[in-house]
Design a protein around this motif. Structure first.
Motif, PDB file in Angstrom:
ATOM      1  N   LEU A 334     -16.505  34.718  15.859  1.00 25.57           N
ATOM      2  CA  LEU A 334     -17.534  35.632  17.271  1.00 25.57           C
ATOM      3  C   LEU A 334     -17.099  36.468  17.173  1.00 25.57           C
ATOM      4  O   LEU A 334     -15.821  36.808  18.216  1.00 25.57           O
ATOM      5  CB  LEU A 334     -17.801  34.606  17.877  1.00 25.57           C
ATOM      6  N   PRO A 335     -17.205  37.677  16.997  1.00 30.07           N
ATOM      7  CA  PRO A 335     -16.834  38.997  17.786  1.00 30.07           C
ATOM      8  C   PRO A 335     -16.507  39.197  19.140  1.00 30.07           C
ATOM      9  O   PRO A 335     -15.818  39.598  19.360  1.00 30.07           O
ATOM     10  CB  PRO A 335     -17.803  41.009  16.928  1.00 30.07           C
ATOM     11  N   SER A 336     -17.552  38.960  19.590  1.00 29.49           N
ATOM     12  CA  SER A 336     -17.596  38.735  21.475  1.00 29.49           C
ATOM     13  C   SER A 336     -17.005  38.351  21.637  1.00 29.49           C
ATOM     14  O   SER A 336     -15.969  38.848  23.102  1.00 29.49           O
ATOM     15  CB  SER A 336     -18.926  38.518  21.640  1.00 29.49           C
ATOM     16  N   LYS A 337     -16.347  37.232  20.998  1.00 32.97           N
ATOM     17  CA  LYS A 337     -14.753  36.638  21.313  1.00 32.97           C
ATOM     18  C   LYS A 337     -13.328  36.719  20.952  1.00 32.97           C
ATOM     19  O   LYS A 337     -12.451  36.376  21.374  1.00 32.97           O
ATOM     20  CB  LYS A 337     -15.060  34.918  21.286  1.00 32.97           C
ATOM     21  N   THR A 338     -13.399  37.912  20.008  1.00 34.99           N
ATOM     22  CA  THR A 338     -12.644  37.925  19.161  1.00 34.99           C
ATOM     23  C   THR A 338     -12.221  39.344  18.716  1.00 34.99           C
ATOM     24  O   THR A 338     -11.386  39.646  19.919  1.00 34.99           O
ATOM     25  CB  THR A 338     -12.435  37.137  17.857  1.00 34.99           C
ATOM     26  N   LEU A 342     -11.780  42.132  24.484  1.00 31.16           N
ATOM     27  CA  LEU A 342     -11.536  42.727  25.406  1.00 31.16           C
ATOM     28  C   LEU A 342     -12.926  44.299  25.867  1.00 31.16           C
ATOM     29  O   LEU A 342     -12.350  43.907  26.948  1.00 31.16           O
ATOM     30  CB  LEU A 342     -10.044  43.785  24.601  1.00 31.16           C
ATOM     31  N   LEU A 343     -13.426  44.129  24.679  1.00 32.66           N
ATOM     32  CA  LEU A 343     -15.047  45.679  25.622  1.00 32.66           C
ATOM     33  C   LEU A 343     -15.683  44.346  26.816  1.00 32.66           C
ATOM     34  O   LEU A 343     -15.941  43.881  26.400  1.00 32.66           O
ATOM     35  CB  LEU A 343     -15.693  45.656  24.018  1.00 32.66           C
ATOM     36  N   SER A 344     -16.136  45.160  27.527  1.00 32.07           N
ATOM     37  CA  SER A 344     -16.910  45.015  28.377  1.00 32.07           C
ATOM     38  C   SER A 344     -18.751  44.240  27.865  1.00 32.07           C
ATOM     39  O   SER A 344     -18.549  44.894  26.507  1.00 32.07           O
ATOM     40  CB  SER A 344     -16.788  46.008  29.677  1.00 32.07           C
ATOM     41  N   PRO A 345     -18.682  43.563  28.562  1.00 28.81           N
ATOM     42  CA  PRO A 345     -20.057  42.972  27.790  1.00 28.81           C
ATOM     43  C   PRO A 345     -21.412  44.416  27.948  1.00 28.81           C
ATOM     44  O   PRO A 345     -22.030  44.212  26.813  1.00 28.81           O
ATOM     45  CB  PRO A 345     -20.674  42.235  29.663  1.00 28.81           C
ATOM     46  N   GLU A 346     -20.931  45.232  29.030  1.00 26.47           N
ATOM     47  CA  GLU A 346     -22.140  46.392  28.870  1.00 26.47           C
ATOM     48  C   GLU A 346     -21.354  46.799  27.389  1.00 26.47           C
ATOM     49  O   GLU A 346     -22.849  47.903  26.766  1.00 26.47           O
ATOM     50  CB  GLU A 346     -22.111  47.140  29.937  1.00 26.47           C
ATOM     51  N   GLU A 347     -20.191  47.133  27.053  1.00 24.33           N
ATOM     52  CA  GLU A 347     -19.397  48.966  26.284  1.00 24.33           C
ATOM     53  C   GLU A 347     -20.396  47.417  25.159  1.00 24.33           C
ATOM     54  O   GLU A 347     -20.465  48.007  24.105  1.00 24.33           O
ATOM     55  CB  GLU A 347     -18.419  48.251  26.212  1.00 24.33           C
ATOM     56  N   ARG A 348     -20.349  46.138  24.751  1.00 22.70           N
ATOM     57  CA  ARG A 348     -20.761  45.551  23.726  1.00 22.70           C
ATOM     58  C   ARG A 348     -22.234  45.335  22.935  1.00 22.70           C
ATOM     59  O   ARG A 348     -22.531  46.003  22.353  1.00 22.70           O
ATOM     60  CB  ARG A 348     -20.064  43.988  23.374  1.00 22.70           C
ATOM     61  N   GLN A 349     -22.607  45.561  24.402  1.00 22.49           N
ATOM     62  CA  GLN A 349     -23.702  45.631  24.561  1.00 22.49           C
ATOM     63  C   GLN A 349     -24.457  47.457  23.761  1.00 22.49           C
ATOM     64  O   GLN A 349     -25.570  46.747  22.856  1.00 22.49           O
ATOM     65  CB  GLN A 349     -24.697  45.849  25.871  1.00 22.49           C
ATOM     66  N   LYS A 350     -23.618  48.180  24.089  1.00 23.66           N
ATOM     67  CA  LYS A 350     -23.751  49.358  24.001  1.00 23.66           C
ATOM     68  C   LYS A 350     -23.918  49.641  22.063  1.00 23.66           C
ATOM     69  O   LYS A 350     -24.883  50.090  21.455  1.00 23.66           O
ATOM     70  CB  LYS A 350     -23.380  50.532  24.593  1.00 23.66           C
ATOM     71  N   GLY A 352     -24.146  47.463  20.495  1.00 30.38           N
ATOM     72  CA  GLY A 352     -25.198  46.173  20.216  1.00 30.38           C
ATOM     73  C   GLY A 352     -24.526  44.918  19.045  1.00 30.38           C
ATOM     74  O   GLY A 352     -25.011  44.176  18.697  1.00 30.38           O
ATOM     75  N   ILE A 353     -22.846  44.590  19.993  1.00 34.16           N
ATOM     76  CA  ILE A 353     -23.053  42.756  19.358  1.00 34.16           C
ATOM     77  C   ILE A 353     -22.923  42.383  20.642  1.00 34.16           C
ATOM     78  O   ILE A 353     -22.678  42.415  21.478  1.00 34.16           O
ATOM     79  CB  ILE A 353     -20.706  43.337  19.201  1.00 34.16           C
ATOM     80  N   LYS A 354     -23.997  41.162  19.914  1.00 35.46           N
ATOM     81  CA  LYS A 354     -24.934  40.667  21.555  1.00 35.46           C
ATOM     82  C   LYS A 354     -23.701  39.254  21.454  1.00 35.46           C
ATOM     83  O   LYS A 354     -23.086  39.011  20.538  1.00 35.46           O
ATOM     84  CB  LYS A 354     -25.924  40.108  20.385  1.00 35.46           C
ATOM     85  N   ASP A 355     -23.728  38.409  22.551  1.00 32.54           N
ATOM     86  CA  ASP A 355     -22.870  37.349  21.988  1.00 32.54           C
ATOM     87  C   ASP A 355     -22.896  35.731  21.295  1.00 32.54           C
ATOM     88  O   ASP A 355     -22.289  35.515  20.345  1.00 32.54           O
ATOM     89  CB  ASP A 355     -23.115  36.942  23.870  1.00 32.54           C
ATOM     90  N   ASN A 356     -23.808  36.402  20.791  1.00 37.17           N
ATOM     91  CA  ASN A 356     -24.157  35.065  19.274  1.00 37.17           C
ATOM     92  C   ASN A 356     -24.414  35.641  17.588  1.00 37.17           C
ATOM     93  O   ASN A 356     -24.752  34.971  17.084  1.00 37.17           O
ATOM     94  CB  ASN A 356     -25.670  34.435  19.771  1.00 37.17           C
TER      95      ASN A 356
END
Ligand code: PLP
Length: 382
Positions: A334-338, A342-350, A352-356
């Motif tokens: 899971l990229p969002s966990k690994t 360390l990126l903020s949820p907003e940065e991940r959203q930007k 395109g890396i969703k939690d699932n």
């Protein structure tokens, strides 16, 4: 490029050392750190990158990427840092594409300021966005294609042309594609880097890196690397030569499995989207066909919002959750966990890396077994 031997012939034979004494079938291993002077000019020493096994493997690496020379490093990051620093000094500026391997991003953002080196990250990986970041003190453009984890492509010929027009050195991290699927020097890129820990090693048991380029550029990198010290031990050089013998057939099997799995996942209701350059639906499929010989063993896919991706991963029996990639065994994370944890949820959203979103490194297991594993895991959520 017809003047190059076929990939499997290069993998198996190029650069091999002859065992003149015993006629053994494989390259002998020379572990000496000290050599008696014969020709005064050649001072052999592992940190000078000129021991027999290092030189032999460098020949294979150069042939694999259609370059003139190569260096073998103790890790992918040693290869990346040495290649970058060989061309940069205080006051210089580098343009990086947006999505980079995490370790490279850390090197740039945590270390460059100590050396007075400036940098910009382009807003995406298009040639236009890279061009927009070029300044009067820019010396180098650095790209990665396909990128992690969304498998976005960068137009290599376009970047090479841009770099030439502005008198810049162009560099690519070609780890995800491997030399089996993509040869950036053929498109005019100056320097190719691999984390040999991945497809080159291929069995999740070697940490190594390599840089391939022209003789001139490799001489320049070697000069710095002798001072920094980052060579790979000769024993591991020898093991890496062995691993490379099967790289062609391994990676082609991974390409084949990945294509089938991408098609299977695309047809599943519980899968929201699949990112794989070999799919017609991939936004850069045409570019992929132009610059890649195979579409690789890496992909990612997003599950429908209602499914908890961690719970899904726990249901998989054959495909193992693991941080690394490109081994003969299939792994998932899971990229969002690994990698992007360390990126903020907003940065991940930007980005395109969703939690699932799951990143899938496809191995060489039988395709029926891999599909069955995904099917039974998805079945738990139907
Ligand atoms: C793993 C990796 C690296 C770093 O390589 P190491 O061998 O771990 O130092 C660099 N780039 C990419 C794309 C990678 O996957």
């Amino acid at each position: 490029m017809s003047n190059h031997k076929g990939i499997n012939t290069i993998c198996t034979h190029t650069g091999e050392l002859e065992d003149k004494e015993y006629r053994g079938a494989v390259s002998p291993l020379y572990m000496s750190t000290s050599y008696v002077f014969e020709e005064v000019e050649v001072k052999r020493y592992p940190r000078y990158f000129n021991t027999p096994n290092q030189v032999a493997l460098a020949k294979k690496m150069a042939a694999l990427e259609h370059g003139e020379d190569a260096l073998i490093f103790g890790s992918g990051m040693a290869a990346i840092s040495n290649a970058l620093m060989a061309f940069l000094k205080a006051g210089d500026h580098v343009v990086f594409q947006d999505a980079l391997y995490g370790g490279t991003t850390n090197l740039v953002t945590e270390e460059f300021h100590k050396f007075g080196i400036e940098y910009s990250f382009a807003k995406d990986s298009s040639v236009k966005s890279l061009e927009a970041e070029i300044q009067s003190n820019t010396r180098l453009i650095y790209i990665e294609s396909p990128s992690n984890p969304l498998m976005k492509l960068t137009d290599m010929a376009g970047v090479a042309k841009l770099a030439r027009e502005h008198g810049l050195v162009s560099m690519i991290d070609n780890t995800f594609a491997s030399p089996v699927n993509q040869n950036p020097l053929d498109f005019g890129i100056d320097i190719v880097i691999h984390s040999a820990t991945k497809y080159m090693g291929g069995h999740s048991d070697i940490l190594a890196g390599t840089v391939i380029s022209s003789t001139d550029y490799i001489d320049r990198i070697r000069h710095l690397a002798k001072n920094l010290g980052g060579n790979l031990s000769d024993y591991t050089v020898w093991l890496l030569e062995r691993s490379l013998k099967t790289m062609g057939i391994r990676v082609k099997a991974q390409n084949h499995n990945a294509q089938k799995l991408a098609e299977f996942l695309s047809s599943e209701d519980l899968v929201e989207n699949v990112y794989y350059p070999g799919l017609k639906e991939h936004p850069e499929h045409e570019l992929a066909k132009k610059q890649m010989k195979g579409f690789g063993g890496m992909m990612s896919f997003g599950l429908k919002e209602r499914i908890n991706a961690s719970a899904f991963m726990k249901e998989l029996k054959l495909i193992k959750p693991s941080m690394s990639l490109a081994g003969v065994e299939s792994t998932i994370l899971l990229p969002s966990k690994t990698s992007h944890g360390l990126l903020s949820p907003e940065e991940r959203q930007k980005q395109g890396i969703k939690d699932n979103l799951l990143r899938f490194s496809v191995g060489i297991e039988d395709i029926e077994d891999l599909i069955e594993d995904l099917k039974q895991a998805l079945g738990k959520f139907k």
